[in-house]
Design a protein around this motif. Structure first.
Motif, PDB file in Angstrom:
ATOM      1  N   UNK A  43      18.995  72.678   1.167  1.00  0.00           N
ATOM      2  CA  UNK A  43      18.258  71.422   1.217  1.00  0.00           C
ATOM      3  C   UNK A  43      17.229  71.454   2.346  1.00  0.00           C
ATOM      4  N   UNK A  44      16.114  70.776   2.124  1.00  0.00           N
ATOM      5  CA  UNK A  44      15.079  70.700   3.156  1.00  0.00           C
ATOM      6  C   UNK A  44      15.576  69.918   4.371  1.00  0.00           C
ATOM      7  N   UNK A  45      15.285  70.435   5.554  1.00  0.00           N
ATOM      8  CA  UNK A  45      15.512  69.691   6.800  1.00  0.00           C
ATOM      9  C   UNK A  45      14.271  69.864   7.661  1.00  0.00           C
ATOM     10  N   UNK A  46      13.870  68.786   8.323  1.00  0.00           N
ATOM     11  CA  UNK A  46      12.597  68.756   9.031  1.00  0.00           C
ATOM     12  C   UNK A  46      12.819  68.703  10.533  1.00  0.00           C
ATOM     13  N   UNK A  47      12.262  69.671  11.287  1.00  0.00           N
ATOM     14  CA  UNK A  47      12.408  69.670  12.746  1.00  0.00           C
ATOM     15  C   UNK A  47      11.808  68.402  13.359  1.00  0.00           C
ATOM     16  N   UNK A  48      12.332  67.958  14.488  1.00  0.00           N
ATOM     17  CA  UNK A  48      11.853  66.718  15.120  1.00  0.00           C
ATOM     18  C   UNK A  48      10.359  66.716  15.418  1.00  0.00           C
ATOM     19  N   UNK A  49       9.786  67.895  15.817  1.00  0.00           N
ATOM     20  CA  UNK A  49       8.365  67.903  16.137  1.00  0.00           C
ATOM     21  C   UNK A  49       7.510  67.653  14.904  1.00  0.00           C
ATOM     22  N   UNK A  50       7.965  68.128  13.738  1.00  0.00           N
ATOM     23  CA  UNK A  50       7.219  67.876  12.510  1.00  0.00           C
ATOM     24  C   UNK A  50       7.320  66.407  12.095  1.00  0.00           C
ATOM     25  N   UNK A  51       8.470  65.814  12.309  1.00  0.00           N
ATOM     26  CA  UNK A  51       8.632  64.394  11.989  1.00  0.00           C
ATOM     27  C   UNK A  51       7.688  63.560  12.847  1.00  0.00           C
ATOM     28  N   UNK A  52       7.593  63.905  14.130  1.00  0.00           N
ATOM     29  CA  UNK A  52       6.679  63.194  15.024  1.00  0.00           C
ATOM     30  C   UNK A  52       5.234  63.332  14.557  1.00  0.00           C
ATOM     31  N   UNK A 105       4.247  63.939  11.497  1.00  0.00           N
ATOM     32  CA  UNK A 105       4.107  63.211  10.234  1.00  0.00           C
ATOM     33  C   UNK A 105       3.900  61.712  10.452  1.00  0.00           C
ATOM     34  N   UNK A 106       4.494  61.155  11.515  1.00  0.00           N
ATOM     35  CA  UNK A 106       4.253  59.743  11.823  1.00  0.00           C
ATOM     36  C   UNK A 106       2.770  59.511  12.098  1.00  0.00           C
ATOM     37  N   UNK A 107       2.150  60.423  12.840  1.00  0.00           N
ATOM     38  CA  UNK A 107       0.720  60.300  13.140  1.00  0.00           C
ATOM     39  C   UNK A 107      -0.112  60.451  11.870  1.00  0.00           C
ATOM     40  N   UNK A 108       0.271  61.399  11.035  1.00  0.00           N
ATOM     41  CA  UNK A 108      -0.447  61.601   9.763  1.00  0.00           C
ATOM     42  C   UNK A 108      -0.401  60.320   8.931  1.00  0.00           C
ATOM     43  N   UNK A 109       0.768  59.702   8.877  1.00  0.00           N
ATOM     44  CA  UNK A 109       0.910  58.477   8.084  1.00  0.00           C
ATOM     45  C   UNK A 109      -0.007  57.378   8.615  1.00  0.00           C
ATOM     46  N   UNK A 110      -0.089  57.225   9.930  1.00  0.00           N
ATOM     47  CA  UNK A 110      -0.976  56.211  10.509  1.00  0.00           C
ATOM     48  C   UNK A 110      -2.438  56.475  10.133  1.00  0.00           C
ATOM     49  N   UNK A 111      -2.837  57.738  10.162  1.00  0.00           N
ATOM     50  CA  UNK A 111      -4.218  58.086   9.849  1.00  0.00           C
ATOM     51  C   UNK A 111      -4.528  57.868   8.377  1.00  0.00           C
ATOM     52  N   UNK A 112      -3.611  58.250   7.507  1.00  0.00           N
ATOM     53  CA  UNK A 112      -3.802  58.035   6.072  1.00  0.00           C
ATOM     54  C   UNK A 112      -3.895  56.543   5.770  1.00  0.00           C
ATOM     55  N   UNK A 113      -3.047  55.753   6.419  1.00  0.00           N
ATOM     56  CA  UNK A 113      -3.078  54.302   6.207  1.00  0.00           C
ATOM     57  C   UNK A 113      -4.388  53.689   6.696  1.00  0.00           C
TER      58      UNK A 113
END
Length: 295
Positions: A43-52, A54-62
């Motif tokens: 199963x996919x698991x995401x390292x904490x730095x990638x999650x952080x 991705x939060x920025x990416x989401x803000x920019x996309x929004x």
């Protein structure tokens, strides 16, 4: 990838970032990011730095940025973009209105918007100034889960109808060989072909579209059969694969030496390895239009 890690499962990343699971998988396929590990169950698991990140990416996309411009960038770049986004206008109001009409499945409003833009701008300006960014906006709305796939398909069908009708009204010069339009195997996006056809039609230049997903040997056969001046391929962002790059090499080798080979679309400049000599790559529709003026 690592079989043991302390990363978050995809459902937890969805809750944390607000990015749907299907979008995370789509970005991984299309942009090579995020890059999850796999646990002992695969199963996919995401390292904490990638999650952080991705939060920025989401803000920019929004805030109106396109995923292909931000997904995969490092945190420093993303934070700089996020600071600039506070003073940058969001999605164009026309585009926002069309996305809203698609979300509400309001076909009448969608048709009115598209017809209005086409009538005000004329075919070429409609394709270059409005349609090209609209296609990107609608595609991004789907990629980020803000628009269902059936709505994206509806948009493509309606645009195709508008362009087909407009093209049919224009006179065509048949005294010169046509350009063959198509896409490589596995490339199913046909709207780019219609947009290119419109640019040819405005100038009275003949072209023959054989549609999407055409094997290399069939592109060669069609080029010879129509006595075409060459082949123009549309390559989307997700179509810029190593397989596509090899197909371009094969096509160039099999076409007659005097036949042109043109590449366009958002994926054309991303092919690796780069296309061989004798292949022209157009980074934008406006660049293609300028070339056609002297073609």
């Amino acid at each position: 990838m690592s079989s043991t890690n302390t990363g978050l499962h995809i459902a937890a990343v969805e809750r944390d970032t607000g990015i749907p699971k299907d979008t995370l998988r789509a970005w991984e396929r299309r942009y090579g990011y995020p890059r999850p590990d796999r646990n002992e169950r695969g199963e996919r698991t995401y390292p904490p730095d990638q999650v952080s990140t991705l939060r920025l990416v989401k803000q920019l996309v929004d805030s109106g940025h396109r995923p292909n411009r931000v997904v995969g960038r490092d945190e420093v770049e993303l934070r700089a973009l996020l600071g600039a986004a506070q003073t940058t206008p969001g999605v164009d109001t026309e585009a926002a209105g069309i996305v809203d009409a698609l979300r509400r499945q309001d076909l009448d409003h969608l048709q009115q918007k598209l017809r209005g833009l086409l009538m005000r701008q004329g075919l070429e300006r409609f394709v270059i100034d409005s349609l090209a960014p609209l296609v990107a906006t609608v595609g991004d709305a789907w990629a980020t889960g803000r628009l269902a796939i059936h709505a994206e398909h509806l948009f493509s069908e309606q645009v195709d109808r508008q362009l087909s009708h407009a093209i049919a009204q224009l006179p065509m010069h048949t005294s010169r060989p046509p350009m063959l339009l198509g896409t490589l195997p596995g490339e199913l996006h046909r709207l780019g072909l219609r947009m290119v056809e419109a640019l040819f039609a405005v100038r009275g230049l003949p072209c023959v579209s054989v549609g999407p997903d055409v094997p290399v040997d069939q592109l060669v056969a069609a080029c010879r059969g129509h006595q075409a001046a060459g082949v123009a391929l549309s390559i989307s962002a997700c179509g810029a694969t190593p397989t596509a790059a090899r197909a371009v090499y094969d096509l160039r080798a099999q076409l007659p030496d005097d036949a042109a080979l043109w590449l366009g679309g958002s994926g054309a400049s991303r092919l690796k390895p780069r296309p061989p000599g004798g292949v022209e790559v157009f980074d934008s529709l406006s660049g293609l239009a300028t070339h056609l003026d002297s073609y």
